[in-house]
Write an enzyme that holds these catalytic residues in place. Structure first.
Site, PDB file in Angstrom:
ATOM      1  N   LYS A   1       0.847  -1.189   0.000  1.00  0.00           N
ATOM      2  CA  LYS A   1       0.000   0.000   0.000  1.00  0.00           C
ATOM      3  C   LYS A   1       0.875   1.228   0.000  1.00  0.00           C
ATOM      4  O   LYS A   1       1.805   1.337   0.810  1.00  0.00           O
ATOM      5  CB  LYS A   1      -0.883   0.003   1.274  1.00  0.00           C
ATOM      6  CG  LYS A   1      -1.837   1.182   1.339  1.00  0.00           C
ATOM      7  CD  LYS A   1      -3.079   0.920   0.540  1.00  0.00           C
ATOM      8  CE  LYS A   1      -3.870   2.182   0.229  1.00  0.00           C
ATOM      9  NZ  LYS A   1      -3.375   2.900  -0.994  1.00  0.00           N
TER      10      LYS A   1
ATOM     11  N   GLN B   1       7.235   3.876   3.808  1.00  0.00           N
ATOM     12  CA  GLN B   1       5.825   3.469   3.847  1.00  0.00           C
ATOM     13  C   GLN B   1       5.637   2.185   4.666  1.00  0.00           C
ATOM     14  O   GLN B   1       4.611   2.017   5.321  1.00  0.00           O
ATOM     15  CB  GLN B   1       5.335   3.260   2.408  1.00  0.00           C
ATOM     16  CG  GLN B   1       3.838   3.335   2.228  1.00  0.00           C
ATOM     17  CD  GLN B   1       3.309   4.754   2.100  1.00  0.00           C
ATOM     18  OE1 GLN B   1       3.886   5.565   1.392  1.00  0.00           O
ATOM     19  NE2 GLN B   1       2.226   5.057   2.790  1.00  0.00           N
TER      20      GLN B   1
ATOM     21  N   LYS C   1       5.510   3.363   8.309  1.00  0.00           N
ATOM     22  CA  LYS C   1       4.351   4.236   8.483  1.00  0.00           C
ATOM     23  C   LYS C   1       3.072   3.397   8.546  1.00  0.00           C
ATOM     24  O   LYS C   1       2.242   3.549   9.434  1.00  0.00           O
ATOM     25  CB  LYS C   1       4.279   5.215   7.302  1.00  0.00           C
ATOM     26  CG  LYS C   1       3.146   6.196   7.378  1.00  0.00           C
ATOM     27  CD  LYS C   1       2.875   6.913   6.045  1.00  0.00           C
ATOM     28  CE  LYS C   1       4.107   7.486   5.398  1.00  0.00           C
ATOM     29  NZ  LYS C   1       3.763   8.520   4.381  1.00  0.00           N
TER      30      LYS C   1
ATOM     31  N   LYS D   1       5.326   1.698  -3.168  1.00  0.00           N
ATOM     32  CA  LYS D   1       5.249   3.051  -3.727  1.00  0.00           C
ATOM     33  C   LYS D   1       5.513   2.968  -5.225  1.00  0.00           C
ATOM     34  O   LYS D   1       6.179   2.041  -5.692  1.00  0.00           O
ATOM     35  CB  LYS D   1       6.317   3.948  -3.090  1.00  0.00           C
ATOM     36  CG  LYS D   1       5.991   5.422  -3.166  1.00  0.00           C
ATOM     37  CD  LYS D   1       5.108   5.833  -2.012  1.00  0.00           C
ATOM     38  CE  LYS D   1       4.658   7.263  -2.108  1.00  0.00           C
ATOM     39  NZ  LYS D   1       4.073   7.713  -0.835  1.00  0.00           N
TER      40      LYS D   1
ATOM     41  N   GLY E   1      -2.745   8.240  -4.281  1.00  0.00           N
ATOM     42  CA  GLY E   1      -2.076   9.446  -4.762  1.00  0.00           C
ATOM     43  C   GLY E   1      -0.827   9.784  -3.968  1.00  0.00           C
ATOM     44  O   GLY E   1      -0.539   9.200  -2.928  1.00  0.00           O
ATOM     45  N   ASP E   2      -0.070  10.715  -4.508  1.00  0.00           N
ATOM     46  CA  ASP E   2       1.062  11.347  -3.832  1.00  0.00           C
ATOM     47  C   ASP E   2       1.276  12.634  -4.629  1.00  0.00           C
ATOM     48  O   ASP E   2       0.332  13.097  -5.309  1.00  0.00           O
ATOM     49  CB  ASP E   2       2.297  10.413  -3.844  1.00  0.00           C
ATOM     50  CG  ASP E   2       3.375  10.843  -2.849  1.00  0.00           C
ATOM     51  OD1 ASP E   2       3.275  10.501  -1.671  1.00  0.00           O
ATOM     52  OD2 ASP E   2       4.339  11.543  -3.251  1.00  0.00           O
TER      53      ASP E   2
ATOM     54  N   THR F   1      -4.332  13.447   5.397  1.00  0.00           N
ATOM     55  CA  THR F   1      -2.907  13.604   5.703  1.00  0.00           C
ATOM     56  C   THR F   1      -2.675  14.898   6.487  1.00  0.00           C
ATOM     57  O   THR F   1      -2.018  14.910   7.532  1.00  0.00           O
ATOM     58  CB  THR F   1      -2.059  13.599   4.413  1.00  0.00           C
ATOM     59  OG1 THR F   1      -2.464  12.491   3.606  1.00  0.00           O
ATOM     60  CG2 THR F   1      -0.586  13.505   4.712  1.00  0.00           C
TER      61      THR F   1
ATOM     62  N   ASN G   1      -2.408  19.139  -1.759  1.00  0.00           N
ATOM     63  CA  ASN G   1      -3.423  18.554  -0.897  1.00  0.00           C
ATOM     64  C   ASN G   1      -3.018  18.531   0.590  1.00  0.00           C
ATOM     65  O   ASN G   1      -3.811  18.900   1.466  1.00  0.00           O
ATOM     66  CB  ASN G   1      -3.664  17.132  -1.442  1.00  0.00           C
ATOM     67  CG  ASN G   1      -4.458  16.290  -0.531  1.00  0.00           C
ATOM     68  OD1 ASN G   1      -3.896  15.600   0.322  1.00  0.00           O
ATOM     69  ND2 ASN G   1      -5.759  16.346  -0.660  1.00  0.00           N
TER      70      ASN G   1
ATOM     71  N   SER H   1      -6.829   5.747   3.794  1.00  0.00           N
ATOM     72  CA  SER H   1      -6.853   4.859   2.619  1.00  0.00           C
ATOM     73  C   SER H   1      -7.248   3.445   3.046  1.00  0.00           C
ATOM     74  O   SER H   1      -8.024   2.771   2.359  1.00  0.00           O
ATOM     75  CB  SER H   1      -5.475   4.806   1.947  1.00  0.00           C
ATOM     76  OG  SER H   1      -5.317   5.871   1.042  1.00  0.00           O
TER      77      SER H   1
HETATM   78  N1  GLU Z   1       1.122   9.060  -0.550  1.00  0.00           N
HETATM   79  C1  GLU Z   1       0.588   8.991   0.783  1.00  0.00           C
HETATM   80  C2  GLU Z   1       1.694   8.661   1.765  1.00  0.00           C
HETATM   81  O1  GLU Z   1       2.802   9.075   1.567  1.00  0.00           O
HETATM   82  C3  GLU Z   1      -0.649   8.126   0.891  1.00  0.00           C
HETATM   83  C4  GLU Z   1      -0.509   6.715   0.443  1.00  0.00           C
HETATM   84  C5  GLU Z   1      -1.834   5.950   0.401  1.00  0.00           C
HETATM   85  O2  GLU Z   1      -2.877   6.489   0.751  1.00  0.00           O
HETATM   86  O3  GLU Z   1      -1.755   4.786   0.024  1.00  0.00           O
HETATM   87  O4  GLU Z   1       1.500   8.050   2.779  1.00  0.00           O
END
Ligand code: GLU
Length: 452
Positions: A96, A117, A120, A132, A171-172, A216, A247, A384
């Site tokens: 994810k 990630q 996190k 990612k 997204g990112d 976020t 965002n 998410s």
């Molecule tokens: N891009 C965001 C992050 O850095 C969200 C990733 C997601 O929702 O999967 O955590």
């Protein structure tokens, strides 16, 4: 039992090996250093973590996909971009993590983001692994039709690697609701499946979760508030500098304002805006989300309270709080010195790795509360995962319910990081707390699942 210093030297040796095996990936090296440098106490204390190969497996992605993305612009010219998806770790759930479309994207950047990630996502307490992806495509100045064709071409390869039980992108930077829409449409067309849980950040009405766009930024403000509460303070009346104008920055400003703070800046690559009255969100949203313009237009239209500074550093603006919400390594050692000189109390990362290691070190030494991104900005990916839960149950929760869950998750992440730091003799050090707590959860799952 191995001592901390023996463990530290093993980890240092491993870091050297990571640098040799992954040349020309400075961002990935930086992210690996940042985590591995804090793990010695937990690896020394718990012998199972010293098991040969555990950390070596953790720093090697399970799978890395690189592909060609050809597309035609509105004049019929062919462009060729490079697409990436790094599926880093699936011990806790499907891979994810977001997709980033930005000219700076390369394999090292995607690997740093994917590595962050993992920890996190573990900290959210939810069932999501780490991944990612993205492309060096630059959406700036491209028409909707061009962005659509690019997204369709990107998904024409990506679709075979993802799925609701396999890998769930979102997204990112450079990938928002518009791009997720085009990507989802192409996935649906190719697979002939209505598989809502394959992407998150979808639109309202076709599987998106309420509060996902806000999550976020809102989450980072809640994390900053929790750090302040620990010191007997709250957000009321505090002045905040926020970088970025995407965002994350927009919803950071929104939540700061709602909780009584005065968010006075935003920025983009052209410079920054200072608005003494506090950023007018309706105007900022109109310029960034509707017109897709630059922040100098904000200062032009806002009137006397605001001015635009071309170039320069937004961290020169004196404030109680700093919330870097733009991109990696945007807050340097010199910026940290300025912030400290101006009496900053807390720095909380909305972006991924926006503060350089030297700057983190300075801030912590000066006693500034520092919230690392993998804890502070986890609210986005957490919601998410809530979107995936709603998709799976074919239901949609109210905004209130999602916001309550988000607040509970952020409080829990703060408590976990805080308590873990204390447990490992690093009171108040959220970097150590976040790295160790995230590591423990992933490492336990990896050990239980065997050598794979
Ligand atoms: N891009 C965001 C992050 O850095 C969200 C990733 C997601 O929702 O999967 O955590």
């Amino acid at each position: 039992m191995t001592t901390r210093s023996e463990t530290q030297s093993t980890l240092t040796h491993l870091l050297t090996e990571i640098e040799h095996r992954n040349p020309a990936q400075p961002e990935f090296h930086q992210a690996a250093h940042e985590v591995l440098e804090t793990l010695a106490p937990v690896v020394a204390a718990r012998p199972e973590y010293a098991e040969p190969g555990l950390i070596e497996r953790l720093v090697e992605p399970e799978r890395q996909v690189i592909f060609r993305v050809p597309w035609q612009d509105d004049q019929g010219r062919v462009h060729v971009n490079r697409g990436f998806r790094v599926e880093f770790n699936s011990a806790l759930g499907p891979y994810k993590g977001g997709l980033r479309f930005h000219p700076s994207v390369n394999l090292g950047v995607i690997k740093f983001l994917g590595f962050e990630q993992i920890f996190k996502n573990a900290l959210t307490g939810l069932g999501i692994g780490g991944g990612k992806g993205g492309s060096d495509f630059d959406p700036h100045g491209r028409s909707d039709a061009e962005v659509m064709r690019f997204c369709q071409s990107f998904m024409t390869e990506l679709y075979r690697h993802i799925g609701e039980h396999t890998d769930v992108p979102a997204g990112d930077i450079g990938v928002g609701g518009r791009e997720i829409g085009y990507l989802f449409g192409q996935y649906r067309r190719i697979t002939n499946r209505w598989e809502a849980g394959v992407l998150t950040g979808k639109g309202q009405g076709w599987g998106g979760s309420l509060i996902r766009p806000e999550a976020t930024g809102y989450g980072n403000v809640l994390f900053a508030a929790a750090m302040l509460r620990e010191r007997g303070e709250d957000l009321e009346g505090q002045t905040a500098v926020v970088s970025g104008s995407g965002n994350v920055a927009i919803y950071t400003i929104e939540k700061l304002t709602a909780l009584g703070a005065n968010a006075i800046t935003c920025s983009d690559s052209s410079g920054y805006v200072v608005d003494e009255k506090g950023i007018d969100l309706d105007l900022l949203k109109q310029i960034k989300e509707v017109e897709r313009g630059r922040v100098d237009a904000y200062a032009e239209r806002r009137g006397a309270s605001a001015h635009f500074v071309a170039g320069g550093s937004v961290w020169d603006v004196p404030a109680d709080l700093a919330l870097p919400s733009a991109t990696q390594n945007e807050l340097t050692e010199a910026d940290a010195e300025t912030l400290i000189r101006n009496g900053v109390k807390a720095v909380s990362e909305g972006a991924n790795m926006p503060t350089t290691p030297e700057a983190v070190h300075l801030l912590q030494k000066a006693g500034v509360a520092f919230g690392p991104g993998k804890a502070a900005n986890a609210g986005g990916v957490a919601v998410s995962a809530l979107e995936m839960a709603q998709n799976h149950a074919r239901t949609a929760w109210t905004a209130q319910r999602v916001e309550e869950e988000l607040a509970a998750i952020m409080t829990n992440i703060h408590t976990t990081c805080h308590e873990t730091a204390e447990r490992y003799d690093a009171p108040g050090d959220y970097v150590t707390g976040a790295n160790i707590a995230g590591f423990e959860r992933v490492a336990d799952a990896m050990l239980a699942q065997g050598v794979i």
